[in-house]
Design an enzyme around this catalytic site. Structure first.
Site, short mmCIF file in Angstrom:
data_model
loop_
_atom_site.label_atom_id
_atom_site.label_comp_id
_atom_site.label_asym_id
_atom_site.label_seq_id
_atom_site.Cartn_x
_atom_site.Cartn_y
_atom_site.Cartn_z
CD GLU A 1 -2.83 -1.30 2.37
OE1 GLU A 1 -4.20 -1.44 2.30
OE2 GLU A 1 -2.26 -1.51 3.29
CB CYS B 1 2.60 -2.55 13.78
SG CYS B 1 2.80 -2.26 11.93
CB CYS C 1 3.18 7.10 3.74
SG CYS C 1 3.38 5.94 4.86
CB CYS D 1 6.72 -5.96 8.66
SG CYS D 1 8.45 -5.30 9.52
CB CYS E 1 5.99 -3.62 16.40
SG CYS E 1 7.55 -3.35 15.67
CB CYS F 1 0.93 5.26 11.77
SG CYS F 1 1.66 7.08 11.26
N1 SAH Z 1 9.07 -0.49 9.84
C1 SAH Z 1 9.33 0.96 9.95
C2 SAH Z 1 8.64 1.76 9.18
C3 SAH Z 1 6.88 1.53 9.06
S1 SAH Z 1 5.99 1.84 10.58
C4 SAH Z 1 9.29 1.27 11.51
O1 SAH Z 1 8.81 0.60 12.49
O2 SAH Z 1 9.72 2.40 11.76
C5 SAH Z 1 5.85 3.66 10.70
C6 SAH Z 1 5.48 4.23 11.97
O3 SAH Z 1 3.90 3.92 12.25
C7 SAH Z 1 6.27 3.52 13.03
O4 SAH Z 1 6.52 4.81 13.71
C8 SAH Z 1 5.34 2.56 13.72
O5 SAH Z 1 5.71 2.24 14.98
C9 SAH Z 1 4.06 3.30 13.50
N2 SAH Z 1 2.68 2.52 14.01
C10 SAH Z 1 2.73 0.98 13.56
N3 SAH Z 1 1.50 0.61 14.08
C11 SAH Z 1 0.85 1.66 14.68
C12 SAH Z 1 -0.33 2.01 15.05
N4 SAH Z 1 -1.25 0.94 15.11
N5 SAH Z 1 -0.66 3.07 15.52
C13 SAH Z 1 0.06 4.27 15.12
N6 SAH Z 1 1.29 4.27 14.85
C14 SAH Z 1 1.84 2.91 14.39
FE1 SF4 Z 2 7.40 -3.76 10.95
FE2 SF4 Z 2 5.31 -2.34 11.94
FE3 SF4 Z 2 7.34 -3.08 13.58
FE4 SF4 Z 2 7.55 -1.01 11.46
S1 SF4 Z 2 6.22 -1.08 13.39
S2 SF4 Z 2 9.00 -2.94 12.02
S3 SF4 Z 2 6.10 -2.22 9.86
S4 SF4 Z 2 5.94 -4.39 12.65
#
Ligand code: SAH
Ligand code: SF4
Length: 378
Positions: free
Chosen positions: A112, A139, A125, A132, A136, A361
């Protein structure tokens, strides 16, 4: 890993002949690589520069539109090369103007891309991987099983697609709508370093899109060994998905912390090339109710990043179907922000954009995955 529908039964899939498949996609070639393939065709070096400008400055997708090339040259090129665009399977526009494209690649994988218009800028973005490999806990992307790196052409293709739609050609025109790029879509960009780096080099070329490194931000969960190189090779802005200031909590929220704990991560950031007050590290911090949002956390955050030119980006948690967290209250977020601000750090709270279309995000996850999960739940 192969739950997606086979391509042959997919009416959305553009047909390509075996010959087409053998052609080299110019969206995947850096300037040096293009120079090489053009030389291999026996063409003079200036041809490569002409083609580069047609592709990256004018957004041309047909060799027949390259009007300063002779007909025979154009025919040779068309027989060997293509200039692709990703296939869009869905395009959604949020009531706040955010656009989300769902892209499908020839192998059936999806990713996306999101465009976020603001008063003074327009940010794209982009995704660096399908899914991934990291998990996390807050996420949505991290719950997607299917993972592969995107190719250079699949990364640059996201930018080209947005520029097509936003009417950005030639790239030098006044009033550009796409002014910034953030590598904050699906995937961990530093696990796909080489392709991400080539795609950014292409995007920064002054003979093409010409986006400044100051307008590109790469977000990483903390893949420490690649951090210095990112600054040295590319010089783009660095954002760190911090989210917790104690190793025990960060081990849970951002599991890569077990490999590269806070001290190691913060050290790598301290040594990021080119840091100054004008070029700061962005610390992303998702606000999770009762998990990481106390006054003590805010104070520990300030202590952790002391001495590093920094800004802090507080991100209200964006819920997704099945997520286990709740976003902190507005008063809690304000209180947290105030502590950070009183310590002298800019700490803008990120306004969630495109929530109604799951484009905010951490909400990104391909539609087919969602559909599949929904159907298996029934
Ligand atoms: N993998 C990379 C880039 C993609 S995530 C990283 O983790 O930095 C982009 C941003 O969105 C990151 O800071 C991530 O922690 C945040 N993010 C992920 N899930 C989220 C959520 N459910 N609500 C708000 N931010 C989130
Ligand atoms: Fe992967 Fe989501 Fe963690 Fe970024 S925040 S490293 S996209 S699992």
């Amino acid at each position: 890993m192969t739950e997606l529908s086979p391509l042959t039964t997919d009416p959305d899939q553009t047909a390509s002949t075996p010959d087409e498949d053998k052609k080299i996609d110019l969206l995947g070639l850096t300037a040096d690589a293009l120079a090489e393939v053009i030389k291999a065709e026996g063409l003079p070096a200036f041809r490569a520069r002409q083609i580069w400008r047609w592709v990256w400055r004018h957004g041309v997708t047909e060799f027949s539109d390259m009007t300063d090339l002779g007909k025979s040259v154009r025919e040779v090129l068309a027989s060997k090369f293509i200039i692709s665009r990703p296939l869009v399977t869905s395009r959604q526009v949020s009531n706040d103007g955010t656009i989300k494209w769902l892209l499908k690649f020839p192998d059936g994988n999806e990713a996306e891309t999101v465009y976020i218009p603001e008063d003074d800028r327009g940010t794209l973005c982009i995704s660096s991987q399908v899914g991934c490999t990291l998990t996390c806990s807050f996420c949505h992307t991290g719950t997607q099983k299917l993972v592969r790196n995107l190719t250079v052409a699949e990364i640059t293709g996201q930018i080209m697609l947005a520029m097509d739609e936003l009417g950005e050609w030639p790239a030098t025109h006044e009033g550009r709508k796409l002014t910034n790029i953030v590598l904050m879509g699906m995937g961990e960009p530093l696990f796909n370093y080489d392709n991400v780096a080539d795609a950014m080099r292409i995007t920064m070329s002054n003979e093409g899109i010409g986006l400044s490194k100051r307008r590109i931000t790469l977000s990483t969960s903390g893949v420490v060994p690649e951090i210095f190189k990112t600054g040295e090779d590319l010089g783009v802005n660095l954002a760190i998905s911090l989210h917790a200031v104690r190793d025990d909590l960060r081990n849970d929220l951002v599991p890569i912390n077990r490999k590269y704990p806070l001290e190691v991560l913060v050290d790598a950031c301290r040594n990021y090339p080119g840091l100054s007050n004008a070029r700061r590290i962005t610390w992303e911090y998702v606000m999770l109710n009762g998990v990481n949002d106390s006054d003590d956390d805010a104070r520990a955050l300030i202590k952790l990043i002391k001495g590093i030119p920094s800004k802090i980006n507080l991100i209200p948690f964006n819920p997704w179907p099945g997520s286990a967290y709740v976003c902190s209250s507005n008063t809690r977020i304000d209180r947290f922000a105030k502590i950070v601000m009183n310590a002298g750090y800019a700490s803008p709270v990120r306004t969630p954009r495109g929530q109604d279309i799951l484009a905010a995000c951490g909400q990104l996850k391909s539609a087919s995955e969602r559909a599949r999960r929904q159907s298996t739940r029934i």
